[in-house]
Design a protein around this motif. Structure first.
Motif, mmCIF file in Angstrom:
data_model
loop_
_atom_site.group_PDB
_atom_site.id
_atom_site.type_symbol
_atom_site.label_atom_id
_atom_site.label_comp_id
_atom_site.label_asym_id
_atom_site.label_seq_id
_atom_site.Cartn_x
_atom_site.Cartn_y
_atom_site.Cartn_z
ATOM 1 N N ARG A 59 -65.293 22.667 51.384
ATOM 2 C CA ARG A 59 -65.050 23.068 49.993
ATOM 3 C C ARG A 59 -63.845 22.310 49.434
ATOM 4 N N ASP A 79 -65.094 18.964 48.518
ATOM 5 C CA ASP A 79 -65.990 19.060 47.365
ATOM 6 C C ASP A 79 -65.215 19.295 46.067
ATOM 7 N N THR A 80 -64.062 19.954 46.183
ATOM 8 C CA THR A 80 -63.277 20.326 45.010
ATOM 9 C C THR A 80 -62.231 19.286 44.659
ATOM 10 N N VAL A 109 -61.679 17.916 41.195
ATOM 11 C CA VAL A 109 -61.020 18.789 40.227
ATOM 12 C C VAL A 109 -59.523 18.520 40.243
#
Length: 531
Positions: free
Chosen positions: A514, A517-518, A521
């Motif tokens: 995660r 994946d983040t 951002v």
């Protein structure tokens, strides 16, 4: 002799380490027993676009830390330190300190946190066929050359913080091989800077027609056990402002915090590893052979004896976590509660064990500075949750503790998956592991291997450099540094070992995915909020 008599005789060993947020001194006897501790807290500054420590603060921190140690010894034993037989200096590795022929600092000290060397690091890595990280000294030097900075032509000496302090105490331009391996690539056979790469570098800068040669401006490489200098009168006066300390102490080669961490955890044998966890995070594995390839995410450094070590280094560790704890400290004071830092950290860390293994779907990016492993050039601390996240204090702390480890874990995953390196056991040291069974458990989950923490792990690198000073006295009596540590210091190894359960291992793996994946951002926040 009892401890008081040992101190009076001067048969003691001093280690001072310049960490990111604390300078620490440790005085030990010939068995490695800690007699006294000194502390000076400090913090780097972001000035004119670089992370630095002003020169006057470096020297003040040195003497103030020693004054703290003197006061501790005076309080415990009622005596004043007059003589120290052996001592050593350690500090954060890498960075850039450039001096002219009169040892005048030409430009502000650039610490390891600076990631403004992307072009130089990439060019040197391609030329050397060897990974040169952004924070390495040679990357900083070459970037200054590429940027045509005026001071470069006047350089007479380029070094790291530990070597600079060592020079101020001894007048000798020496460095331990472990710290040297963060300046320029090392040949572990010759125990010197890699000759082929030195020649390649000289060819790259030939057209600039500098009066200096790269071989001449770097500090002399030395290995553990060698005498690297003698404390001068001016050095003694710099260290002890009261003038009580006599000159003549023997100094071991100055080392980086990576090497002292290996020593403090008895992790210098091939196949062993250790994790130094603090404001920055790095995990090291001593190799039995060179890696088949080079990777941007992996540093190749050495032990204080010169053996090759693969290092996964993250610029960001507990900095953001510490900032949040500081917020809780303010809250407690607002309500008139006098809670010590030790108790505050212990309560918050321990309570994190009550959180979910998946951290309640909370995510943290503690990026105070750029992060090479995740290809982020600027720091922007960021905390993320969704409306459905389980937002409570235990999960909040657990997410920050997980995040502190994740970047360095991503580097270790490369060694495991691409080079088939096996982690048999990792030794943990530093403040991250002070709260029993917390950081240790989370690191085990991150690397899927047992993690051991010794009872003295909290003393960290200052104790490690004190042991290297002690080794100078006894080097001739042992086959090597590893035997000295095994038979003299760690014969009665008091520590605890933890292996995470399968659920924690799987959930940390999912957390790391995660995190990756983040990461876009986080990049977006850097671009959006850039000044």
């Amino acid at each position: 002799m009892d401890s008081r008599q040992v101190i009076e005789s001067g048969d003691v060993f001093l280690g001072i380490e310049f960490g990111s947020t604390r300078i620490k001194s440790v005085l030990i006897d010939e068995n490695g027993t800690v007699l006294g501790i000194g502390i000076h807290d400090w913090e780097n500054r972001f000035i004119d676009g670089i992370w630095t420590y002003p020169q006057d603060e470096i020297l003040f921190g040195l003497s103030n830390c020693y004054a703290s140690l003197k006061a501790d010894i005076k309080d415990k034993f009622g005596i004043t330190i007059k003589q120290i037989k052996y001592m050593g200096i350690s500090a954060m590795m890498h960075g850039y300190m450039a001096f002219d022929k009169d040892m005048k600092l030409l430009v502000p000290f650039q610490t390891w946190r600076n990631s403004n060397t992307e072009r130089s690091a990439k060019e040197l890595s391609e030329s050397f066929k060897f990974n040169i990280p952004l924070r390495w000294t040679i990357a900083h030097l070459y970037q200054r050359i590429l940027d045509k900075e005026e001071h470069v032509k006047d350089i007479d000496f380029v070094t790291t913080l530990s070597s600079y302090i060592h020079y101020m105490l001894t007048g000798e331009k020496n460095i331990g091989i472990g710290d040297a391996s963060g300046i320029f690539p090392i040949d572990s056979v010759t125990k010197e800077y890699d000759e082929t790469m030195l020649s390649i570098f000289e060819e790259k800068i030939k057209s600039y027609n500098f009066s200096w040669k790269i071989r001449d401006i770097l500090p002399k490489v030395m290995v553990a056990g060698e005498c690297a200098g003698i404390l001068t009168k001016s050095g003694a006066d710099l260290l002890d402002k009261d003038g009580d300390l006599a000159e003549g102490s023997i100094l071991c080669p100055p080392e980086g915090d990576a090497g002292t961490g290996m020593v403090a955890t008895d992790s210098i044998k091939k196949g062993t590893g250790n994790m130094s966890a603090g404001t920055s995070m790095f995990a090291m594995l001593v190799l039995d052979k060179k890696l088949d390839n080079y990777y941007e995410e992996i540093d190749m450094v050495t032990t204080p004896s010169g053996d090759p070590v693969a290092m996964s280094h993250a610029n960001n560790g507990t900095g953001d976590l510490n900032a949040w704890v500081g917020l809780f400290r303010e809250f407690s004071k607002l309500f008139g509660m006098n809670i010590s830092d030790g108790e505050l950290y212990e309560k918050l860390y321990t309570n994190s064990l009550n959180g979910s293994s998946d951290c309640g779907n909370l995510m943290s990016f503690g990026y105070f500075s750029g992060e090479g492993i995740t290809k982020l050039n600027e720091g922007r601390p960021l905390f993320i949750r969704s409306p459905k996240s389980d937002f409570n204090l235990a999960n909040f702390m657990r997410a920050h503790l997980y995040s502190s480890l994740t970047a360095v874990k991503l580097g270790l995953d490369i060694l495991i998956e691409k080079e088939n390196v096996v982690i048999k056991k990792m030794m943990g040291h530093g403040g991250f592991f002070k709260t029993k069974g917390v950081g240790q458990r989370y690191l085990s989950a991150a690397i899927n291997a047992p993690v051991e923490v010794l009872d003295n792990a909290g003393e960290g690198g200052a104790w490690g450099i004190a042991l290297l000073a002690l080794y100078v006295k006894y080097a001739s009596k042992y086959k090597g540094l590893d035997e000295f540590l095994d038979k003299r210091i760690f014969l009665k190894n008091l520590g605890s070992e933890i292996m995470a359960d399968e659920r924690d291992i799987e959930e940390f793996k999912a957390f790391a995915q995660r995190y990756l994946d983040t990461i876009d951002v986080e990049r977006l926040s850097v671009e959006r909020f850039a000044e």
